[in-house]
Design a protein around this motif. Sequence first.
Motif, short mmCIF file in Angstrom:
data_model
loop_
_atom_site.label_atom_id
_atom_site.label_comp_id
_atom_site.label_asym_id
_atom_site.label_seq_id
_atom_site.Cartn_x
_atom_site.Cartn_y
_atom_site.Cartn_z
N GLU A 1 71.30 3.40 53.14
CA GLU A 1 71.12 4.72 52.49
C GLU A 1 69.65 5.00 52.16
O GLU A 1 69.25 6.16 52.06
CB GLU A 1 71.97 4.81 51.23
CG GLU A 1 71.59 3.76 50.16
CD GLU A 1 72.43 3.83 48.90
OE1 GLU A 1 73.37 4.65 48.83
OE2 GLU A 1 72.15 3.06 47.97
N HIS B 1 81.37 4.08 47.92
CA HIS B 1 81.82 3.18 46.85
C HIS B 1 82.92 2.22 47.26
O HIS B 1 83.26 1.31 46.50
CB HIS B 1 82.25 4.01 45.63
CG HIS B 1 81.09 4.68 44.97
ND1 HIS B 1 80.56 5.86 45.43
CD2 HIS B 1 80.32 4.31 43.92
CE1 HIS B 1 79.52 6.20 44.69
NE2 HIS B 1 79.35 5.27 43.76
N MET C 1 75.35 1.11 51.46
CA MET C 1 74.55 1.23 50.23
C MET C 1 73.39 0.24 50.25
O MET C 1 73.14 -0.42 51.27
CB MET C 1 75.44 1.00 49.02
CG MET C 1 76.31 2.18 48.66
SD MET C 1 77.22 1.85 47.13
CE MET C 1 77.78 3.49 46.72
N ASP D 1 73.47 -4.76 45.79
CA ASP D 1 72.28 -4.48 46.62
C ASP D 1 71.48 -5.75 46.93
O ASP D 1 70.68 -5.75 47.88
CB ASP D 1 71.36 -3.48 45.91
CG ASP D 1 72.06 -2.18 45.58
OD1 ASP D 1 73.04 -1.84 46.26
OD2 ASP D 1 71.62 -1.50 44.63
N ARG E 1 82.01 -1.28 46.76
CA ARG E 1 81.95 -1.87 45.42
C ARG E 1 83.33 -2.13 44.84
O ARG E 1 83.44 -2.72 43.75
CB ARG E 1 81.20 -0.93 44.48
CG ARG E 1 79.75 -1.01 44.63
CD ARG E 1 78.93 -0.46 43.50
NE ARG E 1 79.52 0.34 42.50
CZ ARG E 1 78.94 1.42 41.96
NH1 ARG E 1 77.77 1.82 42.41
NH2 ARG E 1 79.50 2.07 40.98
N ARG F 1 75.82 3.89 32.15
CA ARG F 1 74.37 3.75 32.37
C ARG F 1 73.60 4.20 31.13
O ARG F 1 72.50 4.70 31.21
CB ARG F 1 73.95 4.56 33.61
CG ARG F 1 74.56 4.04 34.93
CD ARG F 1 73.81 4.56 36.12
NE ARG F 1 74.49 4.34 37.39
CZ ARG F 1 74.30 3.30 38.18
NH1 ARG F 1 73.48 2.35 37.82
NH2 ARG F 1 74.94 3.20 39.33
O1 F6P Z 1 73.13 -0.32 42.77
C1 F6P Z 1 74.41 -0.30 43.30
C2 F6P Z 1 74.71 1.00 43.96
O2 F6P Z 1 76.03 0.90 44.51
C3 F6P Z 1 73.71 1.44 45.04
O3 F6P Z 1 73.87 0.74 46.24
C4 F6P Z 1 74.01 2.91 45.11
O4 F6P Z 1 72.90 3.65 45.57
C5 F6P Z 1 74.30 3.26 43.67
O5 F6P Z 1 74.70 2.06 43.04
C6 F6P Z 1 75.37 4.30 43.51
O6 F6P Z 1 75.47 4.58 42.14
P1 F6P Z 1 76.65 5.42 41.49
O7 F6P Z 1 77.86 4.53 41.41
O8 F6P Z 1 76.13 5.78 40.14
O9 F6P Z 1 76.90 6.60 42.38
#
Ligand code: F6P
Length: 342
Positions: A222, A272, A170, A128, A275, A72
């Motif tokens: 969330e 996570h 999420m 998202d 994802r 990031r």
């Molecule tokens: O933007 C994608 C996302 O997975 C969101 O849904 C969640 O709030 C955030 O990223 C979590 O971020 P990190 O992986 O930095 O904890």
Amino acid sequence: MKIGILTSGGDCPGLNAVIRGIVLKGTTTYELEFVGIRDGWRGVVDGDFFPLTRHEVKGLSKVGGTILGTSRTNPYEGPRGGAENVAKTLAKHGIDGIVAIGGEGTLAAADRLSNDGIPVLGVPKTIDNDLRATDYSFGFDTAVNIATDAMDRLRTTGDSHQRCMIAEVMGRHVGWIALHAGMAAGAHVICIPEVPMSIEEICDLVTRASDRGRAPLVVVSEGFKLKGMDQAFSDKGLDAFNRPRLGGISEILAPEIEKRTGIETRSTVLGHIQRGGSPSAFDRVLATRLGLHAADALVDGSWGQMVALRGTDIVRVPFAEALGELNTVPLQRYEEAAALFG
Ligand code: F6P
């Protein structure tokens, strides 16, 4: 023409499929040359590049995560950051332009660099589905499928014990994952950030489902706020862009629901898991198509734009269109789902 490709921000299933699509079409149809940029904008600032050929992208469309790594990092921060330094680094390595694959934060940085004269093309990504300029972003469908599968599982154990089960998903400040997964799983209540509810309203729906002999399933995003809450629940500090890290609202709701309804209640934060892993077929196709069209856009010199899905077509839109307002769930979509609550 030599192009650097980066993935930045949170990862998302389908990133590798985009990279593959760009490199395959870019090398076979257009004879472009590519380098991978390691860890998002961090790799741009540090000049951390490696050759990206057809060989590196083979078999990638089904692979989760990103072979490029992500971070990031803000390209305007640090002693080597800023547009002038970035231009020098790119020139030193003979790189003519960048493809930035990312969400809101990444595209905002891409827009700023582009306005400062750096050739950047964007590809939107986010589980998202909160970007306005594209009808759907890849990663979203996979996240919904994972969340739906998890909810199906929560329902069987909930049924066995006659418990109320809460699934937290999420989505940051939009409720798309909750709405779609909740509808797919037949949730009795779906709580999204766009529509605050009171604890009494939630408990009423839980009780109605329970009175019909069902084990209630509550899906909560969330970013959901109970009526009266100013901000979404956050107790995990800030992320690199100074945004509150969300998650945990289901753990606030569970004891309240149990206390007020007398129904034993459990909460699960999917986190996570949503994802990770292989992208769905839909996301593989969408991500690959975005990659193929990005290769065309590179050859056309469509800098300062991003490729996006409109209906079933891939189009090009200026960065500015993707930024600012979020793609929130329209009230009518929520009301449509609400007919099934309780
Ligand atoms: O933007 C994608 C996302 O997975 C969101 O849904 C969640 O709030 C955030 O990223 C979590 O971020 P990190 O992986 O930095 O904890």
